[in-house]
Design an enzyme around this catalytic site. Structure first.
Site: not given
Ligand code: KE4
Length: 437
Positions: A151, A246, A274
């Site tokens: 993801y 990523d 993060k």
């Molecule tokens: P954000 O747009 O949520 O800041 O980041 C997206 C993203 C991009 N790349 C990786 C590897 C990620 O894990 C994420 C977001 N992770 C999720 C948890 N698996 C965020 C939690 C959520 O969606 O509320």
């Protein structure tokens, strides 16, 4: 052993019932809604400190979600909070260059030398969607290759799943994604270089980038098998395809310099988020100078953001990276998580519960499945019903895991001997209860 009555959370439940009248599903991000763990309303949190988080009914839990990764120093670190309070008095946002952006940019580059130029944005999604646009702009190529189970945020071109055949074009994995957009995304299998070769051969010189979570964290924690990342690097170099790591989740978590330090493999573009913002909204993408010089205003690839490089986010990130520089930080994080998965595996064995435990640095997963887990197909064999029962029993025992069997768990510098003992007692209780029910 249960210390938390999950059936008696009047304040939390009342707030969530109201939330459902205001926001879709009562949440501002779907996974928070607890829909992946069966019945029961989510816990509404109001306070967090160190390794612990407290809900509206004043129940306190040991936290392995840690805001989905940012809280690697534990919650509400006094020095981070103080730094943000101080800088806030000088202004919340200027929309103009500030020295703070230089400071955080340099700290990232010191840790990740493959990043020669960097652009700050406000989320991981924004970082990855920009990196993809950049790869297409730099190479002039059309397709993106990603991996099933990984993801990368919710940009249209990323909410795509593999078509019917391994070599067919992507199809939408969300309502609202146009089939035309989805067709530009090809999907291979994580830890399967043959599936990458098949696509590189089927679309010669047409793939702008291979995008990968170098340690997959969004199907649970699935590490790369030996040779996988090296194989991606070699193929990208040989075909002029850009390699995008990523590291939104793994950056500054699996090592000081992320996966690229841990495995010694360098990407052409890296995306971050993060921990980079220490809990405030910060993302970034960066990489080789010649690639990054394609980004406006230097080059023709446009990307912008009102709050990019925001002084509060920069300050929280600077303070967080500085505090992570304390001696032996990453050795301690790795040791805790290793001890936890080792002891947890023994407990599962003692209860006759099949488990495959994975861990890299300060992230780990317990998959309730026979045999090893190296791919999305393996992850899909996990006993989801058992995980759901285990999840709720862990909450009863005061431990807050991610509300999905397909999410990694995270540790912090505040998780120590006391937290390890609490966690293992909770796992022993939860295994018994999950087996019995
Ligand atoms: P954000 O747009 O949520 O800041 O980041 C997206 C993203 C991009 N790349 C990786 C590897 C990620 O894990 C994420 C977001 N992770 C999720 C948890 N698996 C965020 C939690 C959520 O969606 O509320």
């Amino acid at each position: 052993m249960p210390t938390h009555n999950m059936q008696n959370r009047p304040k939390s439940d009342a707030i969530f019932e109201k939330a459902k009248t205001l926001m879709p599903g009562g949440v501002n991000s779907p996974v928070r809604g607890f829909r992946s763990v069966g019945g029961g309303l989510p816990v509404v949190m109001k306070h967090a400190q160190g390794a612990y988080i407290t809900d509206e009914d004043d129940l306190t839990y040991l936290d392995y979600v840690l805001s989905w990764g940012p809280a690697i120093l534990g919650h509400t670190h006094a020095e981070v909070v103080k730094a943000v309070q101080n800088v806030a008095e000088s202004g919340l946002s200027f929309g103009a260059p500030t020295a703070l952006e230089n400071v955080l940019a340099e700290k990232v580059m010191q840790r990740m030398p493959s990043i020669e130029l960097i652009r700050m944005v406000s989320s991981g999604t924004e970082a990855v969607m920009s990196a993809i646009r950049l790869a297409r702009a730099f190479t002039g190529r059309h397709y993106l290759l990603k991996f099933e189970g990984c993801y990368h945020g919710h940009a249209d071109s990323l909410l795509v799943k593999a078509g019917s055949g391994a070599l067919t074009l992507g199809i939408p994995d969300s309502a609202g994604i146009s089939p035309e957009t989805a067709k530009s995304t090809l999907t291979a299998n994580f830890n399967d270089l043959a599936s990458v070769d098949a696509l590189l051969e089927a679309y010669p010189n047409q793939i702008a980038a291979i995008l990968v979570e170098p340690v997959a964290g969004n199907m649970g924690c699935v590490p790369p098998e030996a040779g996988f990342l090296e194989g991606l690097r070699e193929r990208c170099t040989a075909t002029g395809t850009l390699l995008i790591f990523d590291e939104v989740m793994t950056g500054f978590r699996v090592a000081k310099g992320g996966c690229q330090e841990h495995y010694g493999i360098y990407a052409d573009i890296t995306t971050l988020g993060k921990i980079l913002g220490g809990g405030l909204p910060v993302g970034a993408y960066g990489g080789r100078r010649d690639i990054m010089e394609t980004v406006a205003p230097l080059g023709a690839m446009y990307q912008a953001g009102t709050l990019s490089g925001n002084p509060l986010g920069m300050t929280a990130g600077i303070a967080t990276l500085d505090l992570l520089d304390a001696p032996n930080t990453y050795e301690k994080l790795d040791t805790y998580a290793k001890q936890l998965v080792s002891e947890a595996s023994k407990l599962c064995e003692s209860h006759g519960v099949p488990v495959s435990a994975t861990q890299v640095g300060a992230m780990f997963s317990l998959f309730f499945v026979e045999g090893g887990v190296t791919s999305f197909a393996d992850v899909c064999k996990t006993d989801k019903a058992f995980f759901n029962r285990f999840f709720w029993a862990m909450l009863e025992a005061g431990v807050y895991l991610a509300p999905s069997p397909f999410e990694a768990s995270f540790t912090s510098t505040c998780h120590g001997e006391k937290e390890l003992a609490l966690t293992l007692n909770a796992i022993d209780y939860a295994l018994k209860k999950a087996k019995a029910s």
